[in-house]
Scaffold this motif. Structure first.
Motif, PDB file in Angstrom:
ATOM      1  N   LEU B  19       0.839  -1.202   0.000  1.00 37.55           N
ATOM      2  CA  LEU B  19       0.000   0.000   0.000  1.00 37.55           C
ATOM      3  C   LEU B  19       0.877   1.256   0.000  1.00 37.55           C
ATOM      4  O   LEU B  19       0.657   2.185  -0.804  1.00 37.55           O
ATOM      5  CB  LEU B  19      -0.921  -0.002   1.218  1.00 37.55           C
ATOM      6  N   LEU B  20       1.886   1.284   0.869  1.00 36.33           N
ATOM      7  CA  LEU B  20       2.751   2.460   0.946  1.00 36.33           C
ATOM      8  C   LEU B  20       3.576   2.613  -0.336  1.00 36.33           C
ATOM      9  O   LEU B  20       3.736   3.728  -0.857  1.00 36.33           O
ATOM     10  CB  LEU B  20       3.676   2.362   2.159  1.00 36.33           C
ATOM     11  N   PHE B  41       8.201  14.849  -2.145  1.00 35.58           N
ATOM     12  CA  PHE B  41       8.642  14.829  -0.752  1.00 35.58           C
ATOM     13  C   PHE B  41       7.707  14.004   0.129  1.00 35.58           C
ATOM     14  O   PHE B  41       8.138  13.440   1.125  1.00 35.58           O
ATOM     15  CB  PHE B  41       8.778  16.261  -0.217  1.00 35.58           C
ATOM     16  N   VAL B  42       6.443  13.963  -0.229  1.00 33.46           N
ATOM     17  CA  VAL B  42       5.520  13.097   0.518  1.00 33.46           C
ATOM     18  C   VAL B  42       5.799  11.633   0.166  1.00 33.46           C
ATOM     19  O   VAL B  42       5.730  10.741   1.031  1.00 33.46           O
ATOM     20  CB  VAL B  42       4.051  13.467   0.192  1.00 33.46           C
ATOM     21  N   LEU B  44       8.618  10.282  -0.714  1.00 31.12           N
ATOM     22  CA  LEU B  44       9.931   9.779  -0.289  1.00 31.12           C
ATOM     23  C   LEU B  44       9.853   8.874   0.956  1.00 31.12           C
ATOM     24  O   LEU B  44      10.310   7.717   0.898  1.00 31.12           O
ATOM     25  CB  LEU B  44      10.858  10.981  -0.034  1.00 31.12           C
ATOM     26  N   PRO B  45       9.275   9.304   2.090  1.00 29.24           N
ATOM     27  CA  PRO B  45       9.207   8.394   3.255  1.00 29.24           C
ATOM     28  C   PRO B  45       8.363   7.147   2.988  1.00 29.24           C
ATOM     29  O   PRO B  45       8.683   6.068   3.489  1.00 29.24           O
ATOM     30  CB  PRO B  45       8.559   9.260   4.341  1.00 29.24           C
ATOM     31  N   LEU B  46       7.301   7.323   2.184  1.00 34.74           N
ATOM     32  CA  LEU B  46       6.439   6.158   1.905  1.00 34.74           C
ATOM     33  C   LEU B  46       7.194   5.107   1.097  1.00 34.74           C
ATOM     34  O   LEU B  46       7.022   3.901   1.299  1.00 34.74           O
ATOM     35  CB  LEU B  46       5.176   6.588   1.150  1.00 34.74           C
ATOM     36  N   PHE B  48      10.519   4.749   1.034  1.00 34.47           N
ATOM     37  CA  PHE B  48      11.677   4.225   1.775  1.00 34.47           C
ATOM     38  C   PHE B  48      11.283   3.313   2.931  1.00 34.47           C
ATOM     39  O   PHE B  48      12.059   2.458   3.332  1.00 34.47           O
ATOM     40  CB  PHE B  48      12.505   5.395   2.341  1.00 34.47           C
ATOM     41  N   ALA B  49      10.096   3.536   3.481  1.00 32.61           N
ATOM     42  CA  ALA B  49       9.735   2.833   4.717  1.00 32.61           C
ATOM     43  C   ALA B  49       9.837   1.306   4.613  1.00 32.61           C
ATOM     44  O   ALA B  49      10.402   0.672   5.514  1.00 32.61           O
ATOM     45  CB  ALA B  49       8.334   3.252   5.149  1.00 32.61           C
TER      46      ALA B  49
END
Lengths: 174, 430
Positions: B19-20, B41-42, B44-46, B48-49
């Motif tokens: 999902l991410l 930028f939003v 990026l963390p999704l 990489f997580a």
């Protein structure tokens, strides 16, 4: 050490929820949607996810994330390309990860245990944002690429640290 | 409990990860036509997580599991332990137990974690008598964010679960026929002059000196004699009918599961009282375990019962009776556990009788399985059920010409069989 959700903690800790709510609401304020619509979308998605987690968290843990992720996506797509929106968007995504880690169906302290993983994401985001700010003439994709590169290097470093290196010689003792 | 060891599974992402990753990919793709860095930028963390979660791959890759079943009646209480050490990852380990078929979760899984071990408890409730092997719970390491997971290796013994009518334990004193070497009715257990010490009683006039317990007599101040319990064997043959019938296959499967559990209970009770027991199952062909007794034989019979599955094709009843003559002597008490279809040609009992066996039919009734529930029954439905029961009883009663019949419609009771086998009129010799 007892396990499982603490009594009355079916929705996770209030701190991570408040952090996510605050980050998405702030992101909604600086986004491109009409006044109060952006914060409403952000807060609505988070509240819906929190409600779903409380109600169906054990049965469908993935589905509970959908409203929050969707709200974040809508805000990101509609946001004007300003620095505050970029920073708040990244922070909201990090807050989302922290809230996911704080799963009430698992032993308490998920957020603390997930610190390393979230810190790695935050470091990559920081590098990307730093490159973007330091080199404004370049397109933002370069910053993202820098963050990606930093993350890959971090990934390799952890892999090398984690798995023991084997030696080919027999290591004969005297 | 049969031991089995499994290897650690690979690291895999779960649905949350996808999902991410999906959301991050869509945002990154949308950023290009929008010419906006915000979605990037939003995203990026999704994006990489899931990789960052994989960085914390489990240090614990093996954890042995030990578990046992307890409880009474339909309730099965499970108590088990996952043995560490877990290297500080006890809170990231999840125990996942699968409910066996025919059971309902009556107490959800509870975990008690310490750095050295994880203790788990749960309870299942079986609707019907059951003989099954429960798969061992899996122990899964899940990263703190909950995006990737890995199944831990180690010992994962399956657990035999048997629940059958408790009355069958009263079969230990059943009167049984011995077919060889000396025919005749005998009690499985008897208090007599030989065997193992049973107790003390007042000595009778003319009591043999060898039976006087002199030490006890001196202590009591009167003459006391020893009683001994002698165990004598009879012969019983258990025949399990595993042929499919014209009913729905799921009903046949459930009836066979009940029959298997009943046969298991009967076999265990009789073998405990040193009875010589044989086992046969008939689907398309006959499969047998010869008459014998002892611990090794008990394991052999119980494994054969547990392995009996519904056959693909129904063999003719006459074939069963002829095959039985090849493996067993006629005259042996034969407990036929058969769900008994309505077609008389499928009925094993007359053919067994003709071949010289002394059958006794235990027939698990399909009627309780066909009912939807007592709560919703109105008067008409209750009347229809009653008529169905009477019709079945009428048809079953025709078998009394050949053998005693036990209509097993209350699955948690086998009192009818116990009464038949313990009663004085059990002789069915041909």
């Amino acid at each position: 050490m007892s396990s499982g959700p603490a009594p009355g903690a079916r929705g996770g800790s209030a701190f991570t929820l408040a952090l996510l709510l605050g980050a998405t609401t702030a992101f909604g304020f600086v986004g491109g949607l009409a006044e109060f619509v952006g914060p409403a979308v952000g807060a609505g998605g988070v509240v819906a996810s929190a409600w779903l987690r409380r109600r169906y968290g054990l049965a469908a843990p993935t589905a509970t994330l959908v409203p929050a992720v969707a709200a974040l996506g809508v805000l990101a797509v509609s946001a004007a390309p300003v620095t505050s929106a970029e920073l708040l968007g990244g922070l909201a995504a990090l807050a989302l990860l922290l809230w996911i880690a704080d799963d009430p169906s698992r032993p308490a302290g998920g957020g603390r245990r997930a610190f390393r993983a979230i810190a790695a994401c935050a470091a990559s985001l920081g590098i990307a944002f730093g490159l973007f700010l330091a080199l404004p003439a370049l397109p933002p994709a370069v910053g993202v690429a820098g963050g990606l590169l930093a993350f890959v290097l971090l990934f390799l470093a952890v892999l090398l640290e984690r798995f023991p290196r084997t030696t080919r010689d027999g290591g004969a003792s005297a | 409990m049969s031991a089995s060891s499994i290897e650690p599974g690979p690291l895999r992402w779960n649905r949350r990860s996808y999902l991410l990753l999906g959301a991050g990919a869509v945002l990154a793709a949308v950023a290009v036509p929008l010419r906006s860095p915000v979605p990037l930028f939003v995203a990026l963390p999704l994006l990489f997580a899931p990789f960052a979660s994989a960085l914390g791959t489990a240090r614990t890759v093996r954890a042995d599991l030990a578990w046992q079943a307890g409880g009474l009646g339909a309730e099965v209480r499970i108590d088990g332990t996952v043995l560490g050490p877990f290297r500080g990852e006890a809170n990231d380990l999840v125990v996942e137990a699968r409910t066996p078929p025919g059971a309902q979760l009556s107490r959800p899984l509870e975990l008690d974690r310490t750095p050295e071990r994880i203790r788990f408890r749960l309870a299942w409730r079986f609707r019907e008598p059951t003989l099954t092997f429960a798969d061992a719970p899996t122990v899964v390491w899940r990263d703190p964010i909950g995006l990737c997971e890995r199944t831990l290796g180690g010992e994962r013994p399956s657990l035999p679960l048997e629940r059958y009518p408790p009355e069958v334990h009263r079969l230990v004193v059943a009167r049984l026929d011995r077919t060889i070497p000396l025919a005749g009715e005998t009690r499985a257990r008897r208090i007599g002059p030989s065997g193992e010490f049973f107790g003390l009683r007042d000595a009778l006039p003319g009591e043999p000196r060898g039976r006087i317990n002199w030490t006890a007599s001196a202590r009591a101040g009167r003459m006391l004699a020893n009683d001994y319990q002698m165990e004598q064997t009879g012969d019983v043959l258990l025949l399990l009918d595993v042929r499919p019938t014209s009913r729905d296959r799921s009903i046949d499967e459930r009836l066979l599961a009940i029959a298997r559990a009943g046969a298991f209970g009967i076999a265990e009770a009789l073998l405990r009282s040193k009875v010589r027991l044989g086992y046969a199952s008939f689907g398309e062909f006959l499969e047998t375990v010869p008459l014998s007794s002892g611990r090794a034989h008990r394991v052999r019979v119980l494994e054969a019962i547990a392995a009996s599955q519904l056959g693909p094709v129904a063999g003719p009843a006459e074939r069963c009776a002829h095959s039985m003559r090849r493996y067993f002597r006629p005259g042996v008490t034969t407990v036929v556990v058969s769900s008994w279809s309505d077609d008389p040609i499928d009925d094993l009992v007359p053919y067994l009788r003709r071949q010289g066996f002394g059958p006794l039919l235990v027939s698990p009734s399909p009627l309780p399985l066909l009912r939807k529930g007592d709560q919703s029954a109105d008067d008409d439905e209750r009347l229809a059920r009653r008529l169905e029961e009477l019709e079945r009883r009428e048809r079953l009663s025709e078998n009394w010409r050949f053998a005693p019949v036990v209509d097993w419609d209350d699955y948690w009771s086998l009192g009818g069989l116990v009464r038949l086998l313990r009663g004085p009129t059990t002789r069915r010799r041909t």
